[in-house]
Design a protein around this motif. Structure first.
Motif, PDB file in Angstrom:
ATOM      1  N   GLU A  79      54.202  39.978  69.371  1.00 41.21           N
ATOM      2  CA  GLU A  79      52.746  40.085  69.288  1.00 41.21           C
ATOM      3  C   GLU A  79      52.202  38.862  68.554  1.00 41.21           C
ATOM      4  OE1 GLU A  79      50.560  43.097  66.583  1.00 41.21           O
ATOM      5  OE2 GLU A  79      50.896  44.127  68.499  1.00 41.21           O
ATOM      6  N   GLU A  80      51.159  38.255  69.111  1.00 40.82           N
ATOM      7  CA  GLU A  80      50.541  37.090  68.474  1.00 40.82           C
ATOM      8  C   GLU A  80      49.707  37.545  67.287  1.00 40.82           C
ATOM      9  OE1 GLU A  80      47.173  33.951  69.763  1.00 40.82           O
ATOM     10  OE2 GLU A  80      48.898  34.047  71.130  1.00 40.82           O
ATOM     11  N   VAL A  81      49.939  36.920  66.137  1.00 38.78           N
ATOM     12  CA  VAL A  81      49.214  37.270  64.928  1.00 38.78           C
ATOM     13  C   VAL A  81      48.043  36.314  64.710  1.00 38.78           C
ATOM     14  CG1 VAL A  81      49.385  37.503  62.416  1.00 38.78           C
ATOM     15  CG2 VAL A  81      51.277  38.232  63.865  1.00 38.78           C
ATOM     16  N   SER A  82      48.304  35.011  64.883  1.00 38.35           N
ATOM     17  CA  SER A  82      47.222  34.031  64.702  1.00 38.35           C
ATOM     18  C   SER A  82      47.495  32.794  65.539  1.00 38.35           C
ATOM     19  CB  SER A  82      47.087  33.636  63.229  1.00 38.35           C
ATOM     20  OG  SER A  82      48.203  32.893  62.814  1.00 38.35           O
ATOM     21  N   ARG A  83      46.434  32.052  65.792  1.00 38.15           N
ATOM     22  CA  ARG A  83      46.513  30.826  66.579  1.00 38.15           C
ATOM     23  C   ARG A  83      45.570  29.823  65.923  1.00 38.15           C
ATOM     24  NH1 ARG A  83      46.759  29.536  72.629  1.00 38.15           N
ATOM     25  NH2 ARG A  83      48.053  31.370  72.679  1.00 38.15           N
ATOM     26  N   THR A  84      46.141  28.690  65.492  1.00 37.96           N
ATOM     27  CA  THR A  84      45.329  27.628  64.892  1.00 37.96           C
ATOM     28  C   THR A  84      45.708  26.296  65.521  1.00 37.96           C
ATOM     29  OG1 THR A  84      46.924  27.345  63.102  1.00 37.96           O
ATOM     30  CG2 THR A  84      45.053  28.774  62.649  1.00 37.96           C
ATOM     31  N   ARG A  85      44.774  25.369  65.553  1.00 35.17           N
ATOM     32  CA  ARG A  85      45.026  24.028  66.091  1.00 35.17           C
ATOM     33  C   ARG A  85      46.028  23.289  65.215  1.00 35.17           C
ATOM     34  NH1 ARG A  85      44.218  22.068  71.098  1.00 35.17           N
ATOM     35  NH2 ARG A  85      42.163  22.518  71.823  1.00 35.17           N
ATOM     36  N   VAL A  86      46.848  22.483  65.846  1.00 34.46           N
ATOM     37  CA  VAL A  86      47.760  21.608  65.110  1.00 34.46           C
ATOM     38  C   VAL A  86      46.902  20.632  64.307  1.00 34.46           C
ATOM     39  CG1 VAL A  86      49.427  19.721  65.390  1.00 34.46           C
ATOM     40  CG2 VAL A  86      49.636  21.792  66.783  1.00 34.46           C
ATOM     41  N   ARG A  87      47.244  20.457  63.041  1.00 34.32           N
ATOM     42  CA  ARG A  87      46.480  19.550  62.184  1.00 34.32           C
ATOM     43  C   ARG A  87      46.779  18.102  62.562  1.00 34.32           C
ATOM     44  NH1 ARG A  87      48.963  21.483  57.312  1.00 34.32           N
ATOM     45  NH2 ARG A  87      48.702  19.352  56.627  1.00 34.32           N
ATOM     46  N   VAL A  88      45.753  17.278  62.520  1.00 31.13           N
ATOM     47  CA  VAL A  88      45.880  15.857  62.846  1.00 31.13           C
ATOM     48  C   VAL A  88      46.941  15.208  61.966  1.00 31.13           C
ATOM     49  CG1 VAL A  88      44.657  13.643  62.782  1.00 31.13           C
ATOM     50  CG2 VAL A  88      43.526  15.669  63.726  1.00 31.13           C
ATOM     51  N   GLN A  89      46.990  15.601  60.705  1.00 34.22           N
ATOM     52  CA  GLN A  89      47.937  15.012  59.762  1.00 34.22           C
ATOM     53  C   GLN A  89      49.386  15.251  60.191  1.00 34.22           C
ATOM     54  OE1 GLN A  89      50.038  15.962  56.831  1.00 34.22           O
ATOM     55  NE2 GLN A  89      50.164  13.772  56.428  1.00 34.22           N
ATOM     56  N   GLN A  90      49.646  16.365  60.883  1.00 39.39           N
ATOM     57  CA  GLN A  90      51.005  16.635  61.358  1.00 39.39           C
ATOM     58  C   GLN A  90      51.431  15.582  62.374  1.00 39.39           C
ATOM     59  OE1 GLN A  90      49.977  21.000  62.074  1.00 39.39           O
ATOM     60  NE2 GLN A  90      52.200  21.033  61.904  1.00 39.39           N
ATOM     61  N   ILE A  91      50.478  15.090  63.161  1.00 37.69           N
ATOM     62  CA  ILE A  91      50.784  14.075  64.171  1.00 37.69           C
ATOM     63  C   ILE A  91      50.863  12.695  63.523  1.00 37.69           C
ATOM     64  CG2 ILE A  91      49.961  12.950  66.283  1.00 37.69           C
ATOM     65  CD1 ILE A  91      48.749  15.712  67.062  1.00 37.69           C
ATOM     66  N   THR A  92      49.880  12.378  62.671  1.00 36.55           N
ATOM     67  CA  THR A  92      49.865  11.048  62.057  1.00 36.55           C
ATOM     68  C   THR A  92      51.072  10.821  61.150  1.00 36.55           C
ATOM     69  OG1 THR A  92      48.418  11.781  60.258  1.00 36.55           O
ATOM     70  CG2 THR A  92      47.353  10.806  62.186  1.00 36.55           C
ATOM     71  N   SER A  93      51.588  11.883  60.547  1.00 38.68           N
ATOM     72  CA  SER A  93      52.746  11.729  59.665  1.00 38.68           C
ATOM     73  C   SER A  93      54.017  11.367  60.435  1.00 38.68           C
ATOM     74  CB  SER A  93      52.978  13.007  58.854  1.00 38.68           C
ATOM     75  OG  SER A  93      53.402  14.062  59.701  1.00 38.68           O
ATOM     76  N   LEU A  94      53.993  11.509  61.755  1.00 37.51           N
ATOM     77  CA  LEU A  94      55.164  11.206  62.576  1.00 37.51           C
ATOM     78  C   LEU A  94      55.086   9.830  63.242  1.00 37.51           C
ATOM     79  CD1 LEU A  94      55.579  14.723  64.205  1.00 37.51           C
ATOM     80  CD2 LEU A  94      56.981  13.713  62.399  1.00 37.51           C
ATOM     81  N   ALA A  95      54.179   8.970  62.780  1.00 39.64           N
ATOM     82  CA  ALA A  95      53.980   7.650  63.402  1.00 39.64           C
ATOM     83  C   ALA A  95      55.279   6.848  63.451  1.00 39.64           C
ATOM     84  CB  ALA A  95      52.898   6.872  62.661  1.00 39.64           C
ATOM     85  N   ASN A  96      56.026   6.798  62.354  1.00 42.70           N
ATOM     86  CA  ASN A  96      57.269   6.016  62.340  1.00 42.70           C
ATOM     87  C   ASN A  96      58.305   6.601  63.286  1.00 42.70           C
ATOM     88  OD1 ASN A  96      56.197   4.230  60.492  1.00 42.70           O
ATOM     89  ND2 ASN A  96      57.090   5.276  58.725  1.00 42.70           N
ATOM     90  N   ASP A  97      58.369   7.923  63.361  1.00 46.42           N
ATOM     91  CA  ASP A  97      59.325   8.566  64.268  1.00 46.42           C
ATOM     92  C   ASP A  97      58.969   8.280  65.727  1.00 46.42           C
ATOM     93  OD1 ASP A  97      61.038  10.118  62.342  1.00 46.42           O
ATOM     94  OD2 ASP A  97      59.060  10.879  61.796  1.00 46.42           O
ATOM     95  N   MET A  98      57.672   8.258  66.037  1.00 44.64           N
ATOM     96  CA  MET A  98      57.257   7.950  67.413  1.00 44.64           C
ATOM     97  C   MET A  98      57.537   6.491  67.745  1.00 44.64           C
ATOM     98  SD  MET A  98      53.906  10.222  68.246  1.00 44.64           S
ATOM     99  CE  MET A  98      53.056  10.038  66.700  1.00 44.64           C
ATOM    100  N   ALA A  99      57.290   5.583  66.783  1.00 45.21           N
ATOM    101  CA  ALA A  99      57.593   4.162  67.009  1.00 45.21           C
ATOM    102  C   ALA A  99      59.083   3.982  67.295  1.00 45.21           C
ATOM    103  CB  ALA A  99      57.169   3.329  65.798  1.00 45.21           C
ATOM    104  N   LEU A 100      59.923   4.695  66.560  1.00 48.57           N
ATOM    105  CA  LEU A 100      61.365   4.613  66.771  1.00 48.57           C
ATOM    106  C   LEU A 100      61.739   5.143  68.163  1.00 48.57           C
ATOM    107  CD1 LEU A 100      64.173   4.008  65.578  1.00 48.57           C
ATOM    108  CD2 LEU A 100      64.199   6.357  64.737  1.00 48.57           C
TER     109      LEU A 100
END
Length: 169
Positions: A79-100
Motif C-alpha cells: 500500500e502506498e503511504v506517501s509520494r513526494t517529488r525527488v529533491r533537486v539536491q539529490q540529483i545535483t549531489s550526484l554530479a561527479n558520479d554522472m561525469a564519471l
C-alpha cells in the motif's frame, strides 16, 4: 520512456539512458525529457521523479481475519503511504558520479533551466561545432532583435541553438 524525437544524435540518446541508469543506481527516480545539442555542450533536460513510501498490509476478510493463501501463508499487499517529488539536491549531489559514468571531464547542472520545469545537465560534446558570426547575424531571432534596437550585438549561440544577442539598455 525514450527522449522525444528532438533528441540529437544516437550518441545523445545513449548518454540520456546512461544518465537515467546512473541516477537509478543511486535510488533517484528521474527521466530525461529533452535533449538540446548545442555547439559545445549538450543539455539533457531532467524531470525529477517520485519518492514513493509503501507499507505491507495483511489482507483481511469480512470478519477481520487474515486471508490465507493456498500455501497456508497470510496474503499481503503493498500500500502506498506517501509520494513526494525527488529533491533537486539529490540529483545535483550526484554530479561527479554522472561525469564519471559519462566519461566526461566535468558536467554542469542548471537547476532549474530558466522557464522550464526541468533540471539541465550540460555535458561537453566530443567535437565542437563552429558558430560563425554570419549564421548568428542572419538568424530570424537576431533580425527581430536588430529591428527593435539600433545597436544589437551578436554574441554566439546558446545550447538550444538560439542566437545569443545583447541589446544595450
Amino acid at each position: 520512456d525514450k527522449p522525444p524525437p528532438e533528441a540529437g544524435t544516437a550518441d545523445n540518446v545513449l548518454r540520456a539512458e546512461l544518465i537515467e541508469e546512473t541516477l537509478a543506481s543511486f535510488g533517484v527516480d528521474a527521466k530525461v525529457v529533452q535533449i538540446n545539442e548545442g555547439p559545445t555542450v549538450t543539455q539533457f533536460g531532467i524531470e525529477p521523479g517520485w519518492e514513493i513510501k509503501t507499507r505491507t498490509v495483511i489482507e483481511r476478510d469480512k470478519d477481520n481475519k487474515p486471508v490465507i493463501d493456498k500455501d497456508g501463508l497470510q496474503k499481503t499487499r503493498i500500500e502506498e503511504v506517501s509520494r513526494t517529488r525527488v529533491r533537486v539536491q539529490q540529483i545535483t549531489s550526484l554530479a561527479n558520479d554522472m561525469a564519471l559514468a559519462l566519461a566526461a571531464p566535468s558536467i554542469r547542472i542548471e537547476a532549474p533551466v530558466p522557464g522550464k520545469p526541468v533540471l539541465g545537465i550540460e555535458v561537453p560534446n566530443a567535437s565542437k561545432s563552429l558558430v560563425t558570426l554570419r549564421s548568428v547575424v542572419q538568424s530570424p531571432h537576431f533580425q527581430r532583435q536588430a529591428s527593435k534596437s539600433k545597436i544589437t550585438l551578436a554574441l554566439g549561440q546558446s545550447v538550444d541553438l538560439a542566437p545569443l544577442t545583447s541589446v544595450p539598455g
